[in-house]
Design a protein around this motif. Sequence first.
Motif, mmCIF file in Angstrom:
data_model
loop_
_atom_site.group_PDB
_atom_site.id
_atom_site.type_symbol
_atom_site.label_atom_id
_atom_site.label_comp_id
_atom_site.label_asym_id
_atom_site.label_seq_id
_atom_site.Cartn_x
_atom_site.Cartn_y
_atom_site.Cartn_z
ATOM 1 N N UNK A 115 35.108 35.085 43.520
ATOM 2 C CA UNK A 115 34.478 36.196 42.789
ATOM 3 C C UNK A 115 35.434 37.362 42.570
ATOM 4 N N UNK A 116 36.384 37.179 41.700
ATOM 5 C CA UNK A 116 37.453 38.167 41.483
ATOM 6 C C UNK A 116 37.004 39.236 40.488
ATOM 7 N N UNK A 117 36.109 40.105 40.922
ATOM 8 C CA UNK A 117 35.537 41.159 40.082
ATOM 9 C C UNK A 117 36.360 42.427 40.267
ATOM 10 N N UNK A 118 37.190 42.728 39.309
ATOM 11 C CA UNK A 118 38.136 43.844 39.454
ATOM 12 C C UNK A 118 37.456 45.204 39.430
ATOM 13 N N UNK A 119 36.298 45.311 38.799
ATOM 14 C CA UNK A 119 35.645 46.612 38.631
ATOM 15 C C UNK A 119 34.996 47.122 39.921
ATOM 16 N N UNK A 132 35.261 44.009 46.179
ATOM 17 C CA UNK A 132 35.796 42.665 45.971
ATOM 18 C C UNK A 132 37.319 42.619 46.069
ATOM 19 N N UNK A 133 37.894 43.582 46.757
ATOM 20 C CA UNK A 133 39.356 43.659 46.859
ATOM 21 C C UNK A 133 39.954 42.418 47.523
ATOM 22 N N UNK A 134 39.313 41.938 48.575
ATOM 23 C CA UNK A 134 39.801 40.745 49.279
ATOM 24 C C UNK A 134 39.771 39.534 48.354
ATOM 25 N N UNK A 135 38.678 39.406 47.585
ATOM 26 C CA UNK A 135 38.561 38.277 46.656
ATOM 27 C C UNK A 135 39.609 38.363 45.544
ATOM 28 N N UNK A 136 39.963 39.572 45.133
ATOM 29 C CA UNK A 136 41.008 39.738 44.127
ATOM 30 C C UNK A 136 42.339 39.211 44.648
ATOM 31 N N UNK A 137 42.654 39.535 45.887
ATOM 32 C CA UNK A 137 43.904 39.027 46.485
ATOM 33 C C UNK A 137 43.854 37.509 46.611
ATOM 34 N N UNK A 162 47.783 36.169 30.817
ATOM 35 C CA UNK A 162 46.353 35.968 31.006
ATOM 36 C C UNK A 162 45.877 36.810 32.175
ATOM 37 N N UNK A 163 44.610 36.660 32.524
ATOM 38 C CA UNK A 163 44.094 37.443 33.657
ATOM 39 C C UNK A 163 43.157 36.600 34.513
ATOM 40 N N UNK A 164 43.182 36.885 35.824
ATOM 41 C CA UNK A 164 42.330 36.164 36.764
ATOM 42 C C UNK A 164 41.114 36.971 37.171
ATOM 43 N N UNK A 165 41.014 38.211 36.738
ATOM 44 C CA UNK A 165 39.828 39.006 37.089
ATOM 45 C C UNK A 165 38.689 38.710 36.118
ATOM 46 N N UNK A 166 37.467 38.974 36.574
ATOM 47 C CA UNK A 166 36.285 38.682 35.780
ATOM 48 C C UNK A 166 35.353 39.883 35.793
ATOM 49 N N UNK A 167 34.362 39.819 34.930
ATOM 50 C CA UNK A 167 33.343 40.860 34.832
ATOM 51 C C UNK A 167 32.316 40.730 35.963
ATOM 52 N N UNK A 168 31.630 41.815 36.307
ATOM 53 C CA UNK A 168 30.485 41.693 37.215
ATOM 54 C C UNK A 168 29.445 40.725 36.640
ATOM 55 N N UNK A 169 28.542 40.256 37.501
ATOM 56 C CA UNK A 169 27.609 39.202 37.080
ATOM 57 C C UNK A 169 26.206 39.722 36.780
#
Length: 457
Positions: free
Chosen positions: A27-31, A35-40, A86-93
């Motif tokens: 769940x790589x939600x950058x906003x 979710x900082x751990x998931x971003x890493x 490209x990017x690996x982050x996604x929008x909130x759900x």
Amino acid sequence: MDQQLRDYLLHNREKQLTELKKFLAIPSISALPSYKVEMRKAAHWTAEMMKDIGLDRVDIFTGKGHPIVYGEWMKAEGKPTVLVYGHYDVQPVDPVELWESPPFEAEIRDNKLYARGASDDKGQVFMHLKAVETILKTRDTLPVNIKFLIEGEEEIGSPTLPSFVEKNKELLKADVLVISDTTLLERGKPAIVYGLRGLCGIQIDVRGAASDLHSGLYGGAVQNPIHALVEILSTMRADNGVITVEGFYDKVRKLTEEERAEFASLGQSEENLKTQLGVPDLHGEEGFTALERMWARPTLEVNGIYGGFQGEGIKTVIPSEAHAKITCRLVPDQDPQEIADLLEEHVKKAAPAGVTVSVSQFDKGAPFITPFDHPAIQTAGQAYEEVYGVPTAYVRGGGSIPIVAAFSEILSIPVVMMGFGLSNENFHAPNEHFNLENFDKGLEVIIRYLFKLSNGL
């Protein structure tokens, strides 16, 4: 494309989809800071995949923002270098209750892969990685040099990436930049986006009395901030769709007759668009078709307006404040900062007596355009046509990817936006999905494109 490459894709399809599901499960939600751990985790997953497919160098760059992942294979001496972004982050759900399956538990239904990030942009990034893997595993070499730059902040405007690109121009030096974060024209009809609109945004805050007032006691004696806000907004756009902010159109680059003819040749029905959108009529700037207005003309839209009592029934108050959020989509050669300043000046001039009006400026991104007859773009079009069996459309995109203009300006290389999504795949919305028909065809298109680029630009 020869049979050996096709066989590899066929025999490894299920394995690839299983890997993609694992990527989508993060769940790589950058906003959202939580979710900082998931971003890493997503950044490290991307880096490990780059190593697994056979890239020689893989780095994770950390700093103020989310990690940036870089990888390269540079053994094709004398051949062009392709930089893939490209990017690996996604929008909130949210709203999560509208998802038919859990957003981070990828599920295939009707040959569509459902998950947040399936189309925007994990699925499309993954395809480029797997295209490179397919060639390396069957050839032990690549027809071109390849670099990957995969970031984790695209969904929040890529705030740290431009400075990274500026500082690492030598590392990112390439002959062409390829981005897959756009869509086909429609199912079965490939499209290359050669232009994007820019963006600027403001918030208008209108304040009246120190607190809400009883409308019976004070009505008729004081200015109502909501009335004042509506009055300001009414001065910004005419009934015919023309934006009335002074200087707004001064630098707008006109559509060429060639572009207008290209747009018209696409055969996009305005009646079908009305039906698709569920509206009785279309609306916009006079003198232009709907496609022209969506792709190549600037806009001013009120995205939100609020103030006063919002509950059920009636509350007889004169609210103390009112607010509006506005964004403009911009076209070449409009400058986002200049337009934001013009909007702010206009609002302050239009403010009626009896209220205090302030303006805050927000997101800004420059528009982008590149000649669609550039060899890098035409070669991509040929790769599409060989796989899809129909001519490639050359279109502009109505949306904004601010980093694209920054890439073009800083690296001075052509940008090829060859996407494989469809406009109805619900990116940024519940039930995002990716049609696996385009996953399969897209892999072949990318492979063909890399081989074609080996002949030079």
